[in-house]
Design a protein around this motif. Structure first.
Motif, mmCIF file in Angstrom:
data_model
loop_
_atom_site.group_PDB
_atom_site.id
_atom_site.type_symbol
_atom_site.label_atom_id
_atom_site.label_comp_id
_atom_site.label_asym_id
_atom_site.label_seq_id
_atom_site.Cartn_x
_atom_site.Cartn_y
_atom_site.Cartn_z
ATOM 1 N N ALA A 36 11.730 -3.733 -8.126
ATOM 2 C CA ALA A 36 12.373 -2.764 -7.241
ATOM 3 C C ALA A 36 11.911 -1.391 -7.719
ATOM 4 O O ALA A 36 11.612 -1.205 -8.904
ATOM 5 N N HIS A 37 11.800 -0.456 -6.801
ATOM 6 C CA HIS A 37 11.441 0.920 -7.150
ATOM 7 C C HIS A 37 11.607 1.809 -5.932
ATOM 8 O O HIS A 37 11.858 1.336 -4.831
ATOM 9 N N SER A 38 11.482 3.112 -6.168
ATOM 10 C CA SER A 38 11.493 4.077 -5.076
ATOM 11 C C SER A 38 10.430 5.122 -5.382
ATOM 12 O O SER A 38 9.910 5.179 -6.500
ATOM 13 N N PHE A 39 10.085 5.899 -4.385
ATOM 14 C CA PHE A 39 9.044 6.909 -4.553
ATOM 15 C C PHE A 39 9.609 8.300 -4.310
ATOM 16 O O PHE A 39 10.592 8.473 -3.593
ATOM 17 N N ARG A 40 8.945 9.282 -4.882
ATOM 18 C CA ARG A 40 9.299 10.681 -4.668
ATOM 19 C C ARG A 40 8.210 11.334 -3.834
ATOM 20 O O ARG A 40 7.026 11.153 -4.126
ATOM 21 N N GLY A 41 8.608 12.065 -2.829
ATOM 22 C CA GLY A 41 7.650 12.781 -1.994
ATOM 23 C C GLY A 41 7.718 12.354 -0.544
ATOM 24 O O GLY A 41 7.815 11.167 -0.236
ATOM 25 N N GLU A 42 7.652 13.344 0.324
ATOM 26 C CA GLU A 42 7.752 13.106 1.763
ATOM 27 C C GLU A 42 6.679 12.155 2.283
ATOM 28 O O GLU A 42 6.900 11.437 3.257
ATOM 29 N N VAL A 43 5.524 12.140 1.624
ATOM 30 C CA VAL A 43 4.424 11.285 2.071
ATOM 31 C C VAL A 43 4.837 9.806 2.107
ATOM 32 O O VAL A 43 4.274 9.018 2.857
ATOM 33 N N PHE A 44 5.874 9.443 1.325
ATOM 34 C CA PHE A 44 6.289 8.050 1.243
ATOM 35 C C PHE A 44 7.330 7.659 2.285
ATOM 36 O O PHE A 44 7.697 6.488 2.376
ATOM 37 N N GLY A 45 7.787 8.617 3.068
ATOM 38 C CA GLY A 45 8.722 8.300 4.146
ATOM 39 C C GLY A 45 9.894 7.462 3.670
ATOM 40 O O GLY A 45 10.515 7.783 2.658
ATOM 41 N N PRO A 46 10.204 6.355 4.383
ATOM 42 C CA PRO A 46 11.367 5.544 4.023
ATOM 43 C C PRO A 46 11.241 4.854 2.656
ATOM 44 O O PRO A 46 12.239 4.424 2.090
ATOM 45 N N ALA A 47 10.040 4.774 2.102
ATOM 46 C CA ALA A 47 9.860 4.154 0.779
ATOM 47 C C ALA A 47 10.418 5.039 -0.338
ATOM 48 O O ALA A 47 10.426 4.631 -1.499
ATOM 49 N N GLN A 48 10.910 6.229 0.033
ATOM 50 C CA GLN A 48 11.604 7.059 -0.957
ATOM 51 C C GLN A 48 12.923 6.408 -1.370
ATOM 52 O O GLN A 48 13.424 6.671 -2.452
ATOM 53 N N ARG A 49 13.443 5.558 -0.493
ATOM 54 C CA ARG A 49 14.666 4.830 -0.828
ATOM 55 C C ARG A 49 14.305 3.618 -1.697
ATOM 56 O O ARG A 49 13.190 3.111 -1.658
ATOM 57 N N LEU A 50 15.259 3.149 -2.472
ATOM 58 C CA LEU A 50 15.051 1.973 -3.297
ATOM 59 C C LEU A 50 14.664 0.790 -2.413
ATOM 60 O O LEU A 50 15.286 0.542 -1.383
ATOM 61 N N HIS A 51 13.612 0.092 -2.799
ATOM 62 C CA HIS A 51 13.155 -1.080 -2.066
ATOM 63 C C HIS A 51 12.502 -2.061 -3.036
ATOM 64 O O HIS A 51 12.186 -1.715 -4.171
ATOM 65 N N GLY A 52 12.294 -3.263 -2.585
ATOM 66 C CA GLY A 52 11.688 -4.288 -3.415
ATOM 67 C C GLY A 52 10.254 -4.557 -3.016
ATOM 68 O O GLY A 52 9.830 -4.251 -1.907
ATOM 69 N N ALA A 53 9.520 -5.134 -3.952
ATOM 70 C CA ALA A 53 8.147 -5.559 -3.686
ATOM 71 C C ALA A 53 7.881 -6.837 -4.462
ATOM 72 O O ALA A 53 8.312 -6.974 -5.611
ATOM 73 N N THR A 54 7.221 -7.764 -3.812
ATOM 74 C CA THR A 54 6.743 -8.977 -4.474
ATOM 75 C C THR A 54 5.233 -8.908 -4.456
ATOM 76 O O THR A 54 4.614 -8.850 -3.392
ATOM 77 N N TYR A 55 4.638 -8.865 -5.633
ATOM 78 C CA TYR A 55 3.198 -8.754 -5.760
ATOM 79 C C TYR A 55 2.577 -10.075 -6.183
ATOM 80 O O TYR A 55 3.096 -10.760 -7.067
ATOM 81 N N VAL A 56 1.450 -10.396 -5.585
ATOM 82 C CA VAL A 56 0.548 -11.412 -6.112
ATOM 83 C C VAL A 56 -0.525 -10.624 -6.842
ATOM 84 O O VAL A 56 -1.103 -9.690 -6.282
ATOM 85 N N VAL A 57 -0.744 -10.963 -8.108
ATOM 86 C CA VAL A 57 -1.693 -10.201 -8.921
ATOM 87 C C VAL A 57 -2.855 -11.091 -9.340
ATOM 88 O O VAL A 57 -2.659 -12.204 -9.813
ATOM 89 N N ASP A 58 -4.059 -10.598 -9.094
ATOM 90 C CA ASP A 58 -5.287 -11.256 -9.540
ATOM 91 C C ASP A 58 -5.904 -10.416 -10.644
ATOM 92 O O ASP A 58 -6.074 -9.199 -10.481
ATOM 93 N N ALA A 59 -6.231 -11.065 -11.754
ATOM 94 C CA ALA A 59 -6.921 -10.390 -12.847
ATOM 95 C C ALA A 59 -8.284 -11.055 -13.002
ATOM 96 O O ALA A 59 -8.364 -12.257 -13.280
ATOM 97 N N SER A 60 -9.327 -10.268 -12.787
ATOM 98 C CA SER A 60 -10.696 -10.772 -12.899
ATOM 99 C C SER A 60 -11.326 -10.216 -14.171
ATOM 100 O O SER A 60 -11.306 -9.008 -14.405
ATOM 101 N N PHE A 61 -11.880 -11.113 -14.959
ATOM 102 C CA PHE A 61 -12.540 -10.767 -16.211
ATOM 103 C C PHE A 61 -14.028 -10.998 -16.014
ATOM 104 O O PHE A 61 -14.434 -12.011 -15.456
#
Length: 132
Positions: free
Chosen positions: A13-38
């Motif tokens: 969960a996180h939120s952003f600062r700055g008008e550029v982020f619009g509604p994402a300035q409010r607390l919201h969740g994210a589920t990431y799939v992460v790929d690490a390439s070596f």
């Protein structure tokens, strides 16, 4: 150039600062799939890029530090916009530290780069590529 990619996922969960982020300035969740390439230009003495089991374990450990966390509450991220791009760099840097420490095996010292890609959804993702 040879490469091996391992995958994990995590939820934050996180939120952003700055008008550029619009509604994402409010607390919201994210589920990431992460790929690490070596990557490396030549295979090691065992004809592998990196031990896939160790790479998977270390990726899981690194992203586990964020899993089910509100990043707004973490002191290391105070007053920072924890964008997908930013988090890709944090994860890549931490994996690089693990390579240097030997956590991915002695053969991993021949790695020349890591790319971390965070998939926000099936239509949007961001990557960070770094040299070792």
């Amino acid at each position: 150039m040879f490469s091996v990619t391992v995958r994990e996922h995590f939820m934050i969960a996180h939120s952003f600062r700055g008008e550029v982020f619009g509604p994402a300035q409010r607390l919201h969740g994210a589920t990431y799939v992460v790929d690490a390439s070596f990557r490396r230009p030549e295979l090691d003495a065992d004809n592998v890029v990196v031990d896939i089991g160790l790479a998977t374990t270390e990726l899981k450990r690194v992203v586990g530090e964020f899993n089910y966390r509100n990043l707004d509450d973490e002191s290391e991220f105070a007053d920072l916009n924890t964008s997908t791009e930013f988090l890709a760099k944090v994860i890549a840097d931490r994996l690089a530290d693990q390579v240097r420490s030997g956590a991915l095996g002695e053969g991993a010292h021949g790695l020349t780069g890591i790319t971390v890609t965070l998939h926000e959804s099936h239509i949007a993702w961001a990557s960070y590529e770094r040299l070792l």
